[in-house]
Write an enzyme that holds these catalytic residues in place. Structure first.
Site, mmCIF file in Angstrom:
data_model
loop_
_atom_site.group_PDB
_atom_site.id
_atom_site.type_symbol
_atom_site.label_atom_id
_atom_site.label_comp_id
_atom_site.label_asym_id
_atom_site.label_seq_id
_atom_site.Cartn_x
_atom_site.Cartn_y
_atom_site.Cartn_z
ATOM 1 N N GLY A 105 -1.522 -11.736 -5.082
ATOM 2 C CA GLY A 105 -2.956 -11.436 -5.110
ATOM 3 C C GLY A 105 -3.233 -9.999 -4.694
ATOM 4 C CB SER A 113 -11.849 -10.101 0.696
ATOM 5 O OG SER A 113 -10.767 -9.624 -0.079
ATOM 6 C CE LYS A 140 -6.737 -15.900 2.157
ATOM 7 N NZ LYS A 140 -6.918 -14.466 1.921
ATOM 8 C CG ASP A 184 -2.637 -13.982 5.303
ATOM 9 O OD1 ASP A 184 -3.435 -14.602 4.573
ATOM 10 O OD2 ASP A 184 -2.269 -12.816 5.064
ATOM 11 N NE ARG A 234 0.792 -15.396 4.602
ATOM 12 C CZ ARG A 234 1.615 -14.374 4.871
ATOM 13 N NH1 ARG A 234 2.626 -14.535 5.698
ATOM 14 N NH2 ARG A 234 1.423 -13.191 4.328
ATOM 15 N NE ARG A 278 -3.937 -2.190 2.277
ATOM 16 C CZ ARG A 278 -3.981 -3.516 2.108
ATOM 17 N NH1 ARG A 278 -2.845 -4.212 1.969
ATOM 18 N NH2 ARG A 278 -5.131 -4.158 2.076
#
Ligand code: S3P
Length: 427
Positions: free
Chosen positions: A92, A166, A340, A313, A386, A25
């Site tokens: 994503g 989301s 995911k 996550d 992950r 971001r």
């Protein structure tokens, strides 16, 4: 690669790598704001580097002196058509958030990514931004990438009740709403990470949040800022769990971001009886802290409902934690795990069961039977960072033989120094 096994104690401290969500971001806000944005502690993982390159492709000047990243923003209207299709890699967050930014441009952009991205659902973003007036289409009439996004100067506001919990979808709509002509209202299904809302405020924008309802009037102009990215609790999670389940351990994790929309794992550890202390170091607006964990006796719990987006996550590593607890842990309402980087419900159950765990996959989560001893096996990350890191922490419990991890390179998506940081704890 062959993973480290058979550790009887982990001790020491780690400076946790920077937050992936905030790093993405920071580039995006820097690009759409007017003037200079400087970013300290930017995460140089593959995903965030995809975002950085994407905005360079869109004509934004971005400098990296190895320490500080400087983005010379020229506002939404300063974005230029990319000369080539934009490659989002495995990310994503890049592809979904950029769709909202591109919704208000006057040109067409092609977006593509790796094998995993080609399977990730995009209707969740495409439907609302097309409703606002953009024209976004997937590959061969499907919702899947490669995508084509055609923006419009005449973006309309939206009133949208989100069908999924989301933050990526919410953020894409917010980026479009910043460019729309009028007030948009977004109602979340469950409250999700709110970094986009925080950064709209930080960059001088105006947004109202009342519980799950968000209001934003467009068009708005934002101004460049200084961003200091805190450590990522989603990366810290692997070492939090390692410290709790490896005998005779104490691990100190420095500078972990503690935004309340991200701290579900702390609640879970406390409910399971884990020994965790928190020393807050940030300020009220940007909570951060030093977390210390110690080897603990744990009990199984139920994890469901509104906590799920606060730890979405972390569920793979929480599943490993539950294999070492007494009794059963049930995870429900986590169907988002199926879409995911890989289907994380299947990946967690299949790979940990190969190592001797007793985990049942369900439609919307996992049932994990505790107190299981893990043994050697050949496992795969499925190209999911992950899953790869969770399997390395699991391997530390294996007494002998070798644990071979396929597709270990995926870990550099969010934590390029993961194996080095781990090694510091047992050397
Ligand atoms: C993210 C939101 C979450 C999370 C992802 C990062 C973000 O995805 O899983 O790793 O930065 O907004 P969803 O929005 O699909 O839940």
């Amino acid at each position: 690669m062959e993973l480290a096994i058979n550790k009887v104690s982990l001790n020491g401290s780690i400076d946790i790598p920077s937050d992936k969500s905030i790093s993405h971001r920071s580039i995006m806000f820097g690009a759409i704001a007017q003037g200079k944005t400087t970013i300290k502690n930017f995460l140089r993982g593959d995903d965030c580097l995809s975002t950085l390159q994407a905005f360079k492709d869109l004509g934004v000047e971005i400098e990296d002196d190895g320490e500080v990243i400087t983005v010379y923003g020229t506002g939404f209207s300063g974005l230029k058509q990319s000369k080539k299709a934009i490659d989002v890699g495995n990310s994503g967050t890049t592809i979904r958030l950029i769709m909202g930014i591109l919704a208000g441009t006057t040109f067409v952009t092609e977006l593509f990514g790796d094998h995993s991205i080609a399977k990730r659902p995009m209707n969740r973003v495409m439907l609302p931004i097309n409703q606002m007036g953009a024209s976004c289409t997937g590959h061969d009439g499907t919702e899947f990438p490669p995508l084509t996004v055609k923006g419009t100067e005449n973006l309309q506001p939206i009133e949208y009740h989100m069908p999924v919990a989301s933050a990526q979808v919410k953020s894409a709509i917010l980026f479009a709403a910043l460019q729309a002509h009028g007030e948009s209202v977004i109602v979340e299904k469950e409250k999700t990470r709110d970094h986009t809302e925080d950064m709209i405020r930080q960059f001088g924008g105006d947004i109202t949040v009342l519980g799950k309802e968000i209001r934003l009037k467009g068009p708005q102009k934002l101004n460049g800022q200084e961003v200091i990215v805190p450590g990522d609790i989603s990366s810290a999670a692997f070492f939090l769990v390692a410290g709790l389940i490896i005998p005779d351990s104490q691990i100190i994790l420095n500078n972990v971001g503690l935004n309340p929309t991200r701290t579900g794992i702390i609640d879970v550890i406390q409910q399971m009886g884990g020994k965790l202390t928190i020393k807050e170091t940030g300020n009220k607006a940007n909570k951060a802290g030093t977390l210390t964990v110690e080897t603990s006796v744990l009990k199984g719990i139920e994890i469901s409902g509104e906590i799920i987006p606060r730890l979405i996550d972390e569920l793979p590593i929480i599943a490993l934690l539950a294999t070492q607890a007494q009794g059963k842990t049930i995870i429900r309402n986590a169907e988002e795990l199926k879409v995911k980087e890989t289907n994380r419900i299947d990946a967690v159950a299949t790979e940990l069961n190969k190592m001797g765990a007793n985990i049942e996959p369900t439609e919307d989560g996992l049932i994990i039977h505790g107190n299981t001893a893990l043994h050697n096996a050949k496992v795969t990350s499925y190209g999911d960072h992950r899953i790869g890191m969770m399997l390395q922490i699991a391997a530390l419990l294996v007494k002998d033989g070798t644990v071979e991890l396929e597709k270990a390179e995926a870990i550099s998506v969010s934590y390029p120094s993961f194996f080095d940081d781990l090694a510091k704890l047992y050397q």
